[in-house]
Design a protein around this motif. Sequence first.
Motif, PDB file in Angstrom:
ATOM      1  N   PHE A   1      37.935 -63.744 -24.007  1.00  0.00           N
ATOM      2  CA  PHE A   1      38.483 -64.933 -24.672  1.00  0.00           C
ATOM      3  C   PHE A   1      39.961 -64.759 -25.005  1.00  0.00           C
ATOM      4  CE2 PHE A   1      34.035 -66.202 -25.865  1.00  0.00           C
ATOM      5  CZ  PHE A   1      34.079 -67.408 -25.201  1.00  0.00           C
ATOM      6  N   ASP A   2      40.366 -63.505 -25.087  1.00  0.00           N
ATOM      7  CA  ASP A   2      41.769 -63.237 -25.425  1.00  0.00           C
ATOM      8  C   ASP A   2      42.640 -63.149 -24.165  1.00  0.00           C
ATOM      9  OD1 ASP A   2      43.742 -62.684 -27.383  1.00  0.00           O
ATOM     10  OD2 ASP A   2      43.679 -60.562 -26.867  1.00  0.00           O
ATOM     11  N   ALA A   3      42.023 -63.442 -23.008  1.00  0.00           N
ATOM     12  CA  ALA A   3      42.739 -63.221 -21.745  1.00  0.00           C
ATOM     13  C   ALA A   3      43.830 -64.244 -21.478  1.00  0.00           C
ATOM     14  CB  ALA A   3      41.746 -63.208 -20.584  1.00  0.00           C
ATOM     15  N   ASP A   4      43.690 -65.453 -22.056  1.00  0.00           N
ATOM     16  CA  ASP A   4      44.691 -66.456 -21.703  1.00  0.00           C
ATOM     17  C   ASP A   4      45.804 -66.587 -22.742  1.00  0.00           C
ATOM     18  OD1 ASP A   4      43.120 -67.604 -23.556  1.00  0.00           O
ATOM     19  OD2 ASP A   4      42.584 -69.393 -22.425  1.00  0.00           O
ATOM     20  N   ALA A   5      46.117 -65.476 -23.403  1.00  0.00           N
ATOM     21  CA  ALA A   5      47.284 -65.477 -24.298  1.00  0.00           C
ATOM     22  C   ALA A   5      48.522 -65.799 -23.463  1.00  0.00           C
ATOM     23  CB  ALA A   5      47.432 -64.112 -24.966  1.00  0.00           C
ATOM     24  N   GLN A   6      49.449 -66.510 -24.088  1.00  0.00           N
ATOM     25  CA  GLN A   6      50.617 -66.971 -23.325  1.00  0.00           C
ATOM     26  C   GLN A   6      51.417 -65.794 -22.756  1.00  0.00           C
ATOM     27  OE1 GLN A   6      53.179 -69.486 -25.645  1.00  0.00           O
ATOM     28  NE2 GLN A   6      53.423 -70.923 -23.962  1.00  0.00           N
ATOM     29  N   LYS A   7      51.614 -64.764 -23.573  1.00  0.00           N
ATOM     30  CA  LYS A   7      52.328 -63.579 -23.088  1.00  0.00           C
ATOM     31  C   LYS A   7      51.309 -62.522 -22.686  1.00  0.00           C
ATOM     32  CE  LYS A   7      56.530 -64.210 -25.705  1.00  0.00           C
ATOM     33  NZ  LYS A   7      57.328 -63.785 -26.863  1.00  0.00           N
ATOM     34  N   GLU A   8      51.528 -61.985 -21.504  1.00  0.00           N
ATOM     35  CA  GLU A   8      50.552 -61.041 -20.957  1.00  0.00           C
ATOM     36  C   GLU A   8      50.348 -59.824 -21.865  1.00  0.00           C
ATOM     37  OE1 GLU A   8      49.750 -58.842 -16.781  1.00  0.00           O
ATOM     38  OE2 GLU A   8      51.249 -60.422 -16.793  1.00  0.00           O
ATOM     39  N   ALA A   9      51.426 -59.457 -22.564  1.00  0.00           N
ATOM     40  CA  ALA A   9      51.351 -58.274 -23.431  1.00  0.00           C
ATOM     41  C   ALA A   9      50.300 -58.442 -24.524  1.00  0.00           C
ATOM     42  CB  ALA A   9      52.710 -58.028 -24.065  1.00  0.00           C
TER      43      ALA A   9
ATOM     44  N   ARG B   1      39.936 -64.893 -16.483  1.00  0.00           N
ATOM     45  CA  ARG B   1      40.224 -66.065 -17.309  1.00  0.00           C
ATOM     46  C   ARG B   1      41.729 -66.114 -17.512  1.00  0.00           C
ATOM     47  NH1 ARG B   1      37.529 -68.896 -21.738  1.00  0.00           N
ATOM     48  NH2 ARG B   1      39.094 -69.537 -23.238  1.00  0.00           N
ATOM     49  N   GLY B   2      42.266 -67.275 -17.360  1.00  0.00           N
ATOM     50  CA  GLY B   2      43.709 -67.421 -17.544  1.00  0.00           C
ATOM     51  C   GLY B   2      44.044 -68.865 -17.781  1.00  0.00           C
ATOM     52  N   THR B   3      45.325 -69.155 -17.744  1.00  0.00           N
ATOM     53  CA  THR B   3      45.764 -70.520 -18.031  1.00  0.00           C
ATOM     54  C   THR B   3      45.279 -71.506 -16.975  1.00  0.00           C
ATOM     55  OG1 THR B   3      47.815 -69.950 -16.968  1.00  0.00           O
ATOM     56  CG2 THR B   3      47.800 -69.897 -19.372  1.00  0.00           C
ATOM     57  N   LYS B   4      44.977 -70.994 -15.771  1.00  0.00           N
ATOM     58  CA  LYS B   4      44.528 -71.894 -14.707  1.00  0.00           C
ATOM     59  C   LYS B   4      43.029 -72.162 -14.752  1.00  0.00           C
ATOM     60  CE  LYS B   4      48.185 -70.868 -11.439  1.00  0.00           C
ATOM     61  NZ  LYS B   4      48.516 -70.188 -10.173  1.00  0.00           N
ATOM     62  N   GLY B   5      42.313 -71.425 -15.564  1.00  0.00           N
ATOM     63  CA  GLY B   5      40.873 -71.635 -15.650  1.00  0.00           C
ATOM     64  C   GLY B   5      40.159 -70.308 -15.712  1.00  0.00           C
ATOM     65  N   GLN B   6      38.878 -70.334 -15.405  1.00  0.00           N
ATOM     66  CA  GLN B   6      38.145 -69.082 -15.427  1.00  0.00           C
ATOM     67  C   GLN B   6      37.128 -69.027 -14.301  1.00  0.00           C
ATOM     68  OE1 GLN B   6      36.456 -70.072 -19.577  1.00  0.00           O
ATOM     69  NE2 GLN B   6      34.899 -68.776 -18.675  1.00  0.00           N
ATOM     70  N   SER B   7      36.790 -67.809 -13.894  1.00  0.00           N
ATOM     71  CA  SER B   7      35.815 -67.666 -12.813  1.00  0.00           C
ATOM     72  C   SER B   7      34.933 -66.448 -13.049  1.00  0.00           C
ATOM     73  CB  SER B   7      36.504 -67.585 -11.462  1.00  0.00           C
ATOM     74  OG  SER B   7      36.740 -66.249 -11.140  1.00  0.00           O
ATOM     75  N   GLU B   8      33.807 -66.455 -12.384  1.00  0.00           N
ATOM     76  CA  GLU B   8      32.828 -65.390 -12.577  1.00  0.00           C
ATOM     77  C   GLU B   8      32.160 -65.067 -11.249  1.00  0.00           C
ATOM     78  OE1 GLU B   8      31.594 -62.756 -15.229  1.00  0.00           O
ATOM     79  OE2 GLU B   8      32.646 -64.548 -15.887  1.00  0.00           O
ATOM     80  N   TYR B   9      32.132 -63.807 -10.903  1.00  0.00           N
ATOM     81  CA  TYR B   9      31.375 -63.356  -9.738  1.00  0.00           C
ATOM     82  C   TYR B   9      30.290 -62.431 -10.269  1.00  0.00           C
ATOM     83  CZ  TYR B   9      30.103 -60.376  -5.835  1.00  0.00           C
ATOM     84  OH  TYR B   9      29.390 -59.660  -4.909  1.00  0.00           O
TER      85      TYR B   9
ATOM     86  N   ALA C   1      21.936 -60.503  -4.184  1.00  0.00           N
ATOM     87  CA  ALA C   1      22.377 -61.901  -4.129  1.00  0.00           C
ATOM     88  C   ALA C   1      23.677 -61.961  -4.914  1.00  0.00           C
ATOM     89  CB  ALA C   1      21.328 -62.808  -4.755  1.00  0.00           C
ATOM     90  N   GLU C   2      24.525 -62.871  -4.558  1.00  0.00           N
ATOM     91  CA  GLU C   2      25.790 -62.969  -5.293  1.00  0.00           C
ATOM     92  C   GLU C   2      26.148 -64.432  -5.513  1.00  0.00           C
ATOM     93  OE1 GLU C   2      28.613 -60.814  -2.930  1.00  0.00           O
ATOM     94  OE2 GLU C   2      27.935 -61.745  -1.094  1.00  0.00           O
ATOM     95  N   ILE C   3      26.727 -64.680  -6.643  1.00  0.00           N
ATOM     96  CA  ILE C   3      27.107 -66.056  -6.988  1.00  0.00           C
ATOM     97  C   ILE C   3      28.503 -66.027  -7.594  1.00  0.00           C
ATOM     98  CG2 ILE C   3      26.630 -68.010  -8.552  1.00  0.00           C
ATOM     99  CD1 ILE C   3      23.683 -67.495  -8.192  1.00  0.00           C
ATOM    100  N   LYS C   4      29.304 -66.961  -7.128  1.00  0.00           N
ATOM    101  CA  LYS C   4      30.630 -67.081  -7.726  1.00  0.00           C
ATOM    102  C   LYS C   4      30.791 -68.498  -8.254  1.00  0.00           C
ATOM    103  CE  LYS C   4      35.501 -66.338  -7.119  1.00  0.00           C
ATOM    104  NZ  LYS C   4      36.564 -65.817  -6.279  1.00  0.00           N
ATOM    105  N   LYS C   5      31.317 -68.590  -9.459  1.00  0.00           N
ATOM    106  CA  LYS C   5      31.538 -69.916 -10.057  1.00  0.00           C
ATOM    107  C   LYS C   5      32.932 -69.954 -10.651  1.00  0.00           C
ATOM    108  CE  LYS C   5      26.742 -70.374 -11.483  1.00  0.00           C
ATOM    109  NZ  LYS C   5      25.854 -70.469 -12.643  1.00  0.00           N
ATOM    110  N   GLN C   6      33.463 -71.116 -10.688  1.00  0.00           N
ATOM    111  CA  GLN C   6      34.754 -71.246 -11.356  1.00  0.00           C
ATOM    112  C   GLN C   6      34.875 -72.605 -12.016  1.00  0.00           C
ATOM    113  OE1 GLN C   6      37.566 -70.670  -8.201  1.00  0.00           O
ATOM    114  NE2 GLN C   6      37.726 -72.856  -7.828  1.00  0.00           N
ATOM    115  N   GLY C   7      35.736 -72.688 -12.970  1.00  0.00           N
ATOM    116  CA  GLY C   7      35.901 -73.950 -13.678  1.00  0.00           C
ATOM    117  C   GLY C   7      37.100 -73.898 -14.594  1.00  0.00           C
ATOM    118  N   LYS C   8      37.338 -75.019 -15.201  1.00  0.00           N
ATOM    119  CA  LYS C   8      38.518 -75.132 -16.065  1.00  0.00           C
ATOM    120  C   LYS C   8      38.173 -76.063 -17.216  1.00  0.00           C
ATOM    121  CE  LYS C   8      43.411 -76.186 -15.363  1.00  0.00           C
ATOM    122  NZ  LYS C   8      44.325 -76.821 -14.399  1.00  0.00           N
ATOM    123  N   ASP C   9      38.508 -75.630 -18.398  1.00  0.00           N
ATOM    124  CA  ASP C   9      38.225 -76.444 -19.571  1.00  0.00           C
ATOM    125  C   ASP C   9      39.138 -77.653 -19.653  1.00  0.00           C
ATOM    126  OD1 ASP C   9      36.238 -76.028 -21.398  1.00  0.00           O
ATOM    127  OD2 ASP C   9      37.172 -74.269 -22.302  1.00  0.00           O
ATOM    128  N   ASP C  10      38.696 -78.623 -20.422  1.00  0.00           N
ATOM    129  CA  ASP C  10      39.580 -79.743 -20.722  1.00  0.00           C
ATOM    130  C   ASP C  10      40.789 -79.219 -21.515  1.00  0.00           C
ATOM    131  OD1 ASP C  10      39.474 -82.937 -21.001  1.00  0.00           O
ATOM    132  OD2 ASP C  10      40.348 -82.058 -22.804  1.00  0.00           O
TER     133      ASP C  10
END
Lengths: 380, 202
Positions: free
Chosen positions: A140-148, B160-168, B189-198
């Motif tokens: 949950f802390d992964a999308d902090a604005q600064k990577e640090a 997980r990042g600003t562009k969204g999140q994914s899981e394999y 078996a393997e499953i990959k999902k991805q999505g992005k919050d509002d």
Amino acid sequence: MCHSRVALAFLIVTGCAAPPIQKAPTANPDLVIEGRRLIANARAEDKNLWRYRVVMEALKRGQFVEARTLLDETLPDISMLRALDPKARSTHRLFTPESAKTFVGEPFERAMAYYHRGILYWMDGELDNARACFRTAQLFDADAQKEAFACDYLLLDYLDGYVSAKLGADGSDSLKRARANAKQITLPDFDVSANVIVFLQMGFGPVKTTVGRNGERLAYQEGHSTAVAAEVRIDGVKTRTAPWDNLTYQAVTRGGRLMELILRDKSRIKTTGDIIGDLTFEPGLILTLPESTQNIGFALVGTAFLAKAVAGSTETRADTRTWNNLPQFLAFTAMRAQPGPQHIEIEFFDAANKSLPAMKRTLAIEVKSRGDTVLFVADK
Amino acid sequence: MKLTQIVQAAAMIVFVGCSNINPDGVDVTELRPDERGFVAGLGIESQDLVAIAEKMARSLVGIPEIANAQGQPKIVLEPVLNETRFPINKSLFLDRIRVTLSKNAQGKLVFLSRERIDALEKERELKLSGKVTGGENIKANEFQGADFILTGKLSGISSRGTKGQSEYILYNFQLLDPRTSKIVWEDFAEIKKQGKDDAAYR
């Protein structure tokens, strides 16, 4: 004359209206039962917030079944992606406040929900599920604005590695990451034989507030803790631990939110509406007086009212609902003790290294003969 | 002058409304594992459980050790090891596989209960002590040993990042021979999902 009599009578009648009698609210002295009632009565959008708060109260009181149940109600909801959630979408609209969305909390609050569920899994002996929770909390802390500042909870990385080591896997990578982020504390090596696992928390955590002309930006009032260290004694062994993680730091280092761009735009509209209202009202009023400019005058006055109405109805405030009984500091220690009945002492210390006797705890525990005995201790 | 300001302010309302923020999220989409997603992950859901349990059961029932076995091979289920970031009910996968196997194997397999070994031992002791009936039929230790152990491991990669999140998530199951420690069968078996919050949550 007649009008003034009517007005006077109206004033007297309304002035004599008896105020409605409201009974003082009754609250159950058991805060967990009272919390259950608050959850039931809360708006659907606020239920997770109340669950969070009651979970903390239940944990502090040792009501782990209650805490587990509440977290299991909450975690699927806060983990869901709300891409098409109409409530979330409605907050993009001008006249809908951000607080209309379902509360899941900021990343540090969601991380804490998983962290505490992880503790409960460990208590139940489900170490791999505990580790799963610590990993999710860190994510949950992964999308902090600064990577640090991303994924920089020391304790979560440490626990990820520690549980892996206890399960017979290699947790050294996690330990390395935790140590790389540890600036003010020396993290101990993993002791896989330790069988008394103590999770400590101190003080009060950050509280959300707003800044900006129209309250469009989220900010935090710093949390506070008198206790800044703890000493744990059991079976003739003592260990001292300083805070591992500071939740105010975690809250403020998240950086800007995308939602704030939406709120910023709403705020601009609100400000612009106010300016238009201010600029058009008085000239409009003046122009309504000469017959030749009356139409323009009325148009300007109308514009002023409309602009003020838009500005007044625009909801710009950031959502300040807060999980307000989180601690300021998290700490952890793992010790060895003989199975059977034991007394464990936890003593807290302030910044001047003075003992805080009011917070001292002595707990009678039963150290398990198989698996770990997990304790949750809060200074409050 | 004031009219100009009014026009400017009105234009600002219009343009601010046309800001280039794209606040909409992206709905969760399921991808093939070899398909490149734009980000990274979501959780283990009931449809994954059903699909994977069915696949594993079909794969397992056809192996020679089961299909051509003399008598009924006895299988013990060991809880799966969860290495993902999702807390799960660990017995759920194996329970689902066991049910599907029982249904498809038509009596070729026998499953031994080890989860309830404490209760079984207690009952056996009660019988032997004569506190309950049935002890006279117990001649020796009749708890059966397993011919095979069925177990598994769930591993995952999350981002997980600003562009969204994914899981394999990789679901790996094995049938082990406890006598030789040989891996008799293995499938995954393997499953990959991805999505992005509002945007309201970002």
